[in-house]
Write a protein that holds these residues in place. Structure first.
Motif, PDB file in Angstrom:
ATOM      1  N   HIS A 189      -3.739   8.038  -2.110  1.00  0.00           N
ATOM      2  CA  HIS A 189      -2.837   6.897  -1.929  1.00  0.00           C
ATOM      3  C   HIS A 189      -3.563   5.658  -1.424  1.00  0.00           C
ATOM      4  O   HIS A 189      -3.678   5.427  -0.227  1.00  0.00           O
ATOM      5  CB  HIS A 189      -1.657   7.245  -1.006  1.00  0.00           C
ATOM      6  N   GLY A 207      -1.711   1.901   0.390  1.00  0.00           N
ATOM      7  CA  GLY A 207      -1.146   3.243   0.475  1.00  0.00           C
ATOM      8  C   GLY A 207      -1.337   3.843   1.850  1.00  0.00           C
ATOM      9  O   GLY A 207      -2.085   3.317   2.696  1.00  0.00           O
ATOM     10  N   ASP A 208      -0.691   5.001   2.087  1.00  0.00           N
ATOM     11  CA  ASP A 208      -0.752   5.613   3.416  1.00  0.00           C
ATOM     12  C   ASP A 208      -2.046   6.383   3.655  1.00  0.00           C
ATOM     13  O   ASP A 208      -2.270   6.892   4.752  1.00  0.00           O
ATOM     14  CB  ASP A 208       0.463   6.513   3.670  1.00  0.00           C
ATOM     15  N   ALA A 233       0.411  11.142   8.181  1.00  0.00           N
ATOM     16  CA  ALA A 233       0.742   9.784   7.745  1.00  0.00           C
ATOM     17  C   ALA A 233       1.334   8.941   8.862  1.00  0.00           C
ATOM     18  O   ALA A 233       1.546   7.741   8.683  1.00  0.00           O
ATOM     19  CB  ALA A 233       1.717   9.841   6.565  1.00  0.00           C
ATOM     20  N   SER A 236      -0.860   6.041   9.950  1.00  0.00           N
ATOM     21  CA  SER A 236      -1.041   4.923   9.026  1.00  0.00           C
ATOM     22  C   SER A 236       0.286   4.249   8.694  1.00  0.00           C
ATOM     23  O   SER A 236       0.620   3.201   9.246  1.00  0.00           O
ATOM     24  CB  SER A 236      -1.754   5.399   7.747  1.00  0.00           C
ATOM     25  N   ALA A 237       1.093   4.845   7.834  1.00  0.00           N
ATOM     26  CA  ALA A 237       2.314   4.182   7.359  1.00  0.00           C
ATOM     27  C   ALA A 237       3.302   3.904   8.483  1.00  0.00           C
ATOM     28  O   ALA A 237       4.024   2.895   8.445  1.00  0.00           O
ATOM     29  CB  ALA A 237       2.980   5.032   6.278  1.00  0.00           C
ATOM     30  N   ARG A 244      -2.419   0.382   6.793  1.00  0.00           N
ATOM     31  CA  ARG A 244      -2.143   1.273   5.666  1.00  0.00           C
ATOM     32  C   ARG A 244      -0.660   1.607   5.563  1.00  0.00           C
ATOM     33  O   ARG A 244       0.051   1.626   6.551  1.00  0.00           O
ATOM     34  CB  ARG A 244      -2.965   2.558   5.817  1.00  0.00           C
ATOM     35  N   GLY A 245      -0.234   1.890   4.289  1.00  0.00           N
ATOM     36  CA  GLY A 245       1.166   2.176   4.047  1.00  0.00           C
ATOM     37  C   GLY A 245       2.036   0.951   4.253  1.00  0.00           C
ATOM     38  O   GLY A 245       3.171   1.043   4.720  1.00  0.00           O
ATOM     39  N   ARG A 283       4.670   5.021   1.215  1.00  0.00           N
ATOM     40  CA  ARG A 283       3.750   6.127   0.940  1.00  0.00           C
ATOM     41  C   ARG A 283       2.618   5.662   0.030  1.00  0.00           C
ATOM     42  O   ARG A 283       1.458   5.757   0.366  1.00  0.00           O
ATOM     43  CB  ARG A 283       4.497   7.290   0.291  1.00  0.00           C
ATOM     44  N   ASN A 284       2.970   5.180  -1.157  1.00  0.00           N
ATOM     45  CA  ASN A 284       1.983   4.590  -2.056  1.00  0.00           C
ATOM     46  C   ASN A 284       2.652   3.505  -2.881  1.00  0.00           C
ATOM     47  O   ASN A 284       3.069   3.738  -4.007  1.00  0.00           O
ATOM     48  CB  ASN A 284       1.356   5.641  -2.968  1.00  0.00           C
ATOM     49  N   ASP A 301       7.419   2.686  -5.204  1.00  0.00           N
ATOM     50  CA  ASP A 301       6.781   3.519  -4.177  1.00  0.00           C
ATOM     51  C   ASP A 301       6.936   4.987  -4.540  1.00  0.00           C
ATOM     52  O   ASP A 301       8.030   5.446  -4.880  1.00  0.00           O
ATOM     53  CB  ASP A 301       7.416   3.249  -2.806  1.00  0.00           C
ATOM     54  N   TRP A 332       8.948   5.613   5.559  1.00  0.00           N
ATOM     55  CA  TRP A 332       7.972   6.699   5.427  1.00  0.00           C
ATOM     56  C   TRP A 332       7.067   6.754   6.660  1.00  0.00           C
ATOM     57  O   TRP A 332       6.674   5.717   7.153  1.00  0.00           O
ATOM     58  CB  TRP A 332       7.136   6.475   4.163  1.00  0.00           C
TER      59      TRP A 332
END
Length: 816
Positions: A189, A207-208, A233, A236-237, A244-245, A283-284, A301, A332
């Motif tokens: 991702h 992305g995450d 995750a 990040s997200a 990220r994310g 997520r992505n 996503d 997410w």
């Protein structure tokens, strides 16, 4: 990239060597009927026709396509993950604009490309890529110490370059804008799309950067201290202090620095936050666009893969189109879809906790460096899974966020879309292979989904150009490779007339001088106009023959272009790329055999044979073999090894639920050293491995009437249902030669049988498993023997009396 759908695709030969040796086939324009008036509810009833113009096609002109950006002169910049930036002009001539050194493990490499709003003055273009840095080769460990993981820390970088007026990227003009952290050596991702809003702000999707493969298809929130951080995750997200994310929004200054525009999610100086964040909780968010009239961001996503909800884990996998009207949190890894909440889960004990609160989510992960209390989760605009949105069909859930069309009354372009489409969102689907036109009101409501003509394969990126035409980048059908179906198209309004459709090919397209090539062409015109043909071989010579033969005397790279002109002056062109002085290597993956049954976690030996006329001694250290976890029509690269012989250990699968269509792919690649001043060429060999335990509903093809759908008690909740006498399902590639036993999980309704055959529905009978009426699911088995040498397809043929005989959930083979 991370995409999904529900059936094993038919075998593809996505080999660069095949394309380079046999010659590319390029379609210059394809007429496609417009949507019927009935498909445009609420729109004027004027009929519109479209044509699909091919601007670039094949691996030589696209590489492994990632993203694109349309320039003011209608030429297109498009990226390939291996690090190449190409420029294709409005007439379909493609050149390499520049090449970057990139880290390309898993999904990383060269991703996004964006064009500055003031490009005509400053020539600025933006690239998002993975610089090599000092990252170790190979895979990061799943478990270990912090020091073990830190070695694989890297970044994905947003940089600005100048594109010269000759279409060449000035690498010396590189200005680093922003680095986004990355945990390298593991999937997945990356995101990486770039867009600009009406105020000149740059938006970047990320992305995450999380590994989803050991979360059973649910949310990856593994907090164990000895686990690779990429399994969580939340770091990040869901981390307000991480890039990220997210969708980032910045204003880049002329010197390459940037400032934070007003209205992002967190004001500059807010403790434990990054002010670049405009929206979080993705997520992505692989593809996004900005409607410059409203500055609303449209995002596709990707979601996880659980085929069914689990009260101990959370909702089934679903994906979504998001409509980002302002700063916010999209949930997410705690919430998905219409704020469907996941269950907190302890990966160490397997115990489930409470459902996450989408109205007031909290990030309590020990890896969280941001705020604990997060903004409330916003629901998706259009979430979907399976056939939940009937207009989207069934199969893959692979959303590609496309553009909103804005009609320009001042434009005299004949290619521009009709005024009736103004404000419509164009959604793309990678796995389901469609483009849909989505009508909406000013608030995103009253959604109406319409078909739109599309004759390519897997949609990778889309945008409208200054001419009002829709430009589409087509990934093709390869597994982390460009192939003969990879392409760049322009879809035009053809109501006032069609351009000629031209196809071109050659018997060879590379070799030593003198190189004699037989070219062929085919030109048609939807309007029935008489056509005039002309060839330009790229070396100063021409021909007016439809199928000329030409000999190249001097080493070089050439584009042999055929042009057809109709009586109205409209033209269509197609090109074949020719390399004289170097020959593409031929890569033959001897082991593992194509269609071999295997189990996830097996150690698989490989053997590669490479031949190249200019490299009599093949350097095996330049042979790279990659194991890819195949998932529907795409794949996730998991690990790789170098050498002509060796062994790769496949990973035990954990992410994809029992309903997922997963398999193994081995890809062998060899790039030669170039020859006679000509650039290196690459060849590929590929084998698809079939899991010994296969879900029956993931067949390749079937007789009329075979159905698949929900089935209580089936693995993953789905099965082949109501099998009847004479129906059959097939799996290919599949080598039955080493199979000694087949066991099927069935729910019998009447007396019947499953015949196992090789090659065809009436091929060699290898065994018969008898089925009788049962109470629930049971196993039936048969010994397997007598497969003909070279058999590469497995057929299950259903026999019995009248009516529905049984449901077939899955089957397992034993090999000798």
């Amino acid at each position: 990239m991370h995409k999904r759908h529900r059936r094993l695709r038919t075998r593809v030969t996505a080999l660069a060597s095949a394309l380079l040796i046999s010659g590319a086939t390029v379609v210059a324009a394809q007429a496609a009927p417009g949507p019927a008036a009935a498909d445009r509810p609420g729109k004027p009833q004027a009929e519109t026709e479209f044509q699909q113009v091919t601007l670039a096609k094949g691996v030589a002109e696209t590489g492994e396509p990632m993203t694109m950006a349309v320039l003011p002169d209608r030429s297109v910049l498009h990226t390939a993950r291996e690090g190449t930036l190409r420029l294709t002009d409005a007439k379909g001539k493609t050149k390499i604009a520049g090449e970057l050194d990139v880290y390309s493990h898993d999904e990383e490499g060269l991703q996004g490309v964006g064009v500055d709003p003031h490009f005509t003055k400053n020539r600025f273009v933006y690239l998002y890529y993975a610089p090599p840095l000092n990252t170790p080769e190979g895979d990061a460990p799943d478990t270990g110490t912090a020091a073990d993981f830190k070695k694989f820390d890297g970044v994905n970088r947003l940089s600005r370059f100048v594109l010269g007026k000759d279409g060449t990227l000035d690498k010396g003009s590189d200005k680093k804008i922003l680095d986004v952290p990355a945990n390298r050596g593991t999937c997945c991702h990356v995101g990486g799309d770039i867009a600009f809003d009406s105020k000149g702000n740059l938006l970047l999707s990320t992305g995450d950067d999380s590994n989803p493969f050991q979360s059973d298809g649910f949310t990856p929130i593994d907090e164990r201290a000895n686990r690779n951080p990429a399994f969580d995750a939340q770091r990040s997200a869901a981390n307000t202090n991480d890039l990220r994310g997210k969708i980032l929004r910045i204003k880049v200054r002329n010197d390459g620095s940037y400032k934070i525009p007003e209205g992002n999610l967190f004001a500059p100086g807010t403790r434990k936050t990054r002010p670049e964040i405009y929206a979080m909780g993705f997520r992505n968010p692989f593809r996004m666009t900005v409607d410059k009239k409203t500055d609303i961001v449209y995002v596709g996503d990707y979601g996880p893969d659980a085929g069914a909800a689990d009260p101990k884990r959370g909702p089934s996998g679903q994906v979504e189109f998001a409509r980002v009207t302002g700063p916010g949190n999209y949930g997410w890894p705690y919430c998905t879809g219409k704020n469907d909440a996941y269950i907190d889960y302890d990966f160490a004990t397997g115990a489930s906790g409470e459902k996450f609160d989408c109205a007031a989510p909290k990030n309590t992960s020990p890896r969280n460096t941001g705020l604990t209390k997060l903004p409330p989760a916003k629901p998706a605009w259009i979430p979907y899974d399976g056939a939940s949105v009937p207009e989207f069909g069934d199969g893959s859930e692979s959303p590609m966020g496309g553009p909103v069309y804005r009609y320009d009354a001042d434009s005299d372009s004949k290619a521009k879309f009709p005024k009736s489409y103004d404000g419509d969102f164009f959604a793309g689907e990678f796995g389901r292979r469609w483009i849909k036109r989505v009508e909406q009101d000013s608030n995103g409501g009253n959604v109406k989904i319409n078909d739109f003509p599309w004759s390519g394969t897997q949609v990778m990126d889309m945008d409208f150009g200054p001419d009002g035409a829709l430009y589409v980048l087509d990934y093709g059908t390869g597994y982390f490779n460009g192939d003969e179906n990879s392409a760049l198209y322009r879809i035009e309004n053809a109501t006032e007339g069609h351009s000629p459709v031209v196809k071109a090919s050659s018997d060879v397209s590379d070799g030593q001088a003198p190189l004699k090539i037989a070219f062929t062409s085919k030109a048609t015109d939807e309007d029935g106009d008489e056509l005039k043909l002309s060839w330009d071989f790229g070396d100063g010579t021409t021909s007016t023959e439809a199928n000329p033969t030409h000999t190249y005397e001097a080493n070089g790279t050439y584009a042999a272009t055929v042009t057809a002109e109709d009586s109205s002056g409209r033209t269509g062109s197609a090109s074949v790329h020719v390399t004289v002085g170097n020959t593409a290597p031929k890569v033959d993956l001897k082991l593992p055999a194509d269609g071999r049954p295997f189990s996830f976690g097996d150690e698989i030996p490989f053997e590669v044979q490479v031949t190249d006329p200019e490299d009599p001694q093949i350097d095996c250290s330049r042979v790279e073999v990659t194991y890819i976890l195949g998932h529907d029509s795409h794949g996730h690269p998991m690990t790789s090894a170098k050498g002509c012989k060796g062994t790769i250990k496949t990973q035990a699968d954990g992410e994809h639920d029992p309903n997922a269509n997963i398999f193994g792919v081995f890809d062998a690649k060899y790039t030669d050293g170039g020859a006679n001043g000509q650039p290196p060429l690459t060849g590929h060999g590929e084998s698809i491995l079939q899991p010994k335990h296969r879900q029956a509903e993931h067949f390749n093809s079937s007789a009329d009437g075979v159905t698949k759908g929900e089935a209580a008690g089936a693995e993953g909740g789905k099965a082949v249902t109501g099998a009847k006498n004479g129906q059959w399902i097939a799996y290919e590639p599949y080598q039955p030669g080493d199979v000694t036993k087949l066991t099927a999980r069935v729910a019998g309704k009447a007396t019947g049988a499953i015949e196992v055959r090789a090659g065809a529905p009436d091929g060699a009978l290898l065994g018969t498993a008898k089925v009788s009426a049962t109470d629930g699911w049971t196993d039936v088995s048969t010994d397997i023997a007598g497969a003909p040498e070279g058999a590469d397809k497995l057929y299950l043929v259903f026999t019995g009396g009248e009516g529905a005989l049984f449901d077939l959930d899955s089957f397992t083979v034993t090999t000798g």
